[in-house]
Motif scaffolding. Structure first.
Motif: not given
Length: 559
Positions: A518-530
């Motif tokens: 399982v790869t976990v990605i959490a985006n806490l920034g202001s722009e979408p990420v791939a």
């Protein structure tokens, strides 16, 4: 008293390193606010029993039950008058036994709250102490001291209560004269025990065995860092912005004294007398994760709440740091990391993560608080934070109602508030009522299904109608559905017993790691990420065009 499944688990010795508590998801029940079976406005043990099927459906492994023992309820049960009985508000010992049997029958273990730092002033020991003379064996069970000043009119030192105001109260002696003072780190109705007294040690060994003999699976230990006080009780004044439970302060003479560890080595031995991997979990607010980890060395407690993680801001760099530190420090002493975002003492994370002003632990938020949260941002971040947390290896704690996305209740009328903090600070600090409001089970029922009469010990807000469990159970996009999916996948993929490996190449405002496949990605920034390559297992919010929006976390299955 146990189910076939639990009997089998208990009958086979668990190999070291594979005990149930190392990877369990433990659900905190605050009894007075969970479910009310008799309509008096106060939750109770039969109410809990009636909803254990719902918890089994959610997918938790164990329940931590906040205080239900005999108490005057000056501090919602954390002022205990009899450690070996059930308060009539919540039912009877027979109700407790029935609840425990039903929990075990559903494969749910039970941890009970134990309050060893202080008792109620209604406890028989304290009543005996008040009737006895200074220097008597009865007073030696508590921290009685002569006052300072010409006539003993000043408290023995300058310590302040966690709830505000002085930590000392002067008694009137049996002959009517002003007498000694007693220490209470919390409310004046909660006198501190003197843990240098062997009689106190013996009494708590008896209490541990009373509940272990009934079949409980362990104890959450309240104020586990507070039992011992520095010799001589020297003056100390914490910084004004320090957390009330000591998590931000260094050198506090009533928190984290070295001698306290001997108490838990003693308790560890008591639990080891029983089969079934019984567990001790410490509520120990200390300045660093490394210091908290001292409570879970191999011969002491089994878990300690990771308050460093709980109090971390919604900031990618800070989250990475606390995760790295937690895994390093807990694992260095052979203990599992624990992860927690909410409990009965802190602002619910669906509100806390969207605050725009400082709010020290224990202060709470209310109608006049600055920086009140945006509920939409708060819920989005809460869902993202939970999706991140439940992918981490170790044990996780879930506080009742967070699976519904409940926010802190801010608009509680002044006259309805009940937390001692509110009264002891002359209404300057709102305290913890906002996270303790009774749960909504049915959107269109009296008290939102908390009971059938509409009575509620704290007022419930209108928004509970759309956040009720029956409403969310029908909505695939609800927070309840998210939690259920997360817990199902967490167990199926063994994430609690997995290993974290950081994923490089993402922006600094992204937290990215792998746990198994399982790869976990959490985006806490202001722009979408791939999004990474692979199939999406679960996401905390909607995804768009193969990208991960802000304040959103995703689990992706990778080879």
């Amino acid at each position: 008293m146990t189910s076939t499944a639990l009997d089998a688990a208990h009958a086979l010795p668990t190999s070291p390193g594979a005990e149930w508590w190392r990877s369990a998801v433990i659900y905190q029940i605050y009894p007075r606010s969970f479910a009310d079976s008799n309509g008096d406005g106060m939750g109770d043990l039969p109410g809990i029993t009636a909803h254990l099927a719902d918890l089994a459906d959610l997918g938790i492994d164990a329940v931590w039950l906040s205080p239900f023992m005999t108490s005057p309820q000056k501090d919602a049960g954390y002022d205990v008058a009899d450690y070996c009985d059930v308060d009539p508000l919540f039912g009877t010992l027979a109700d407790f036994d029935a609840m425990l049997a039903e929990a075990h029958a559903r494969g749910i273990r039970l941890i009970v709250d134990l309050v060893p730092n202080h008792s109620s002033d209604q406890h028989v020991w304290f009543q005996q102490a008040l009737a006895a003379a200074p220097g008597s064996p009865e007073r030696a069970r508590y921290l009685f001291r002569d006052g300072r000043g010409e006539h003993g009119e000043l408290p023995p030192n300058n310590w302040q209560s966690v709830f505000g105001g002085p930590a000392w109260t002067r008694v009137t002696e049996p002959d009517g004269t002003p007498g000694q003072w007693y220490l209470h780190l919390f409310d004046s109705s909660q006198p501190d025990f003197d843990w240098t007294n062997p009689e106190v040690h013996a009494e708590f060994r008896r209490i541990l065995r009373f509940w272990l003999d009934r079949g409980v699976d362990g104890f959450r230990v309240d104020v586990a860092h507070g039992l011992m006080k520095k010799e001589g009780l020297p003056d100390f004044m914490p910084a004004e912005d320090a957390g009330s439970m000591g998590g931000d302060s260094v050198g506090v003479p009533y928190w984290g004294q070295p001698e306290v560890h001997d108490v838990y080595r003693e308790w560890h031995g008591v639990l080891a007398e029983y089969d079934g991997d019984r567990a001790l979990c410490a509520e120990a607010w200390m300045p660093t994760v490394a210091e908290i980890a001292m409570w879970v060395r191999s011969d002491e407690m089994h878990q300690a709440f990771n308050f460093g993680y709980l109090m971390t801001e919604w900031d990618a760099a800070k989250l990475r740091d606390v995760i790295v530190e937690s895994l390093r420090e807990y694992h260095a002493v052979g203990a599992p990391s624990t992860w927690v975002l909410s409990n009965h003492d802190v602002i619910r994370h669906a509100s806390r993560l969207a605050l725009t002003a400082d709010s020290p632990q224990g202060d709470g938020i209310g109608p006049n608080s600055p920086g009140k949260p945006d509920p939409v941002i708060g819920l989005r971040r809460a869902r993202g934070a939970t999706t991140l947390m439940l992918a981490l290896p170790g044990s996780a704690y879930v506080y009742q109602g967070e699976e519904l996305g409940l926010p802190e209740v801010i608009e509680i009328p002044d006259e309805a508030r009940q937390d001692p903090t509110w009264f002891r600070t002359n209404h300057e600090r709102y305290g913890r009522d906002g996270c303790r409001v009774p749960l909504p089970w049915v959107g269109d029922a009296p008290a939102y299904g908390f009971n059938t009469t509409g009575a509620s010990w704290l007022p419930q807000p209108p928004e509970w109608a759309r956040l009720a469990r029956d409403v969310e159970a029908e909505d695939a996009a609800s927070t309840l559905s998210l939690y259920t999916t997360l817990l199902t996948e967490r167990r199926a993929r063994g994430l609690g017993t997995g290993t974290l490996k950081w994923v490089e190449g993402y922006d600094a405002e992204v937290v990215a790691f792998r746990n198994g496949n399982v790869t976990v990605i959490a985006n806490l920034g202001s722009e979408p990420v791939a999004l990474p390559a692979g199939s999406v297992i679960v996401a905390s919010g909607p995804l768009a065009d193969a990208s991960l929006p802000t304040d959103t976390t995703v689990w992706v299955q990778t080879d």
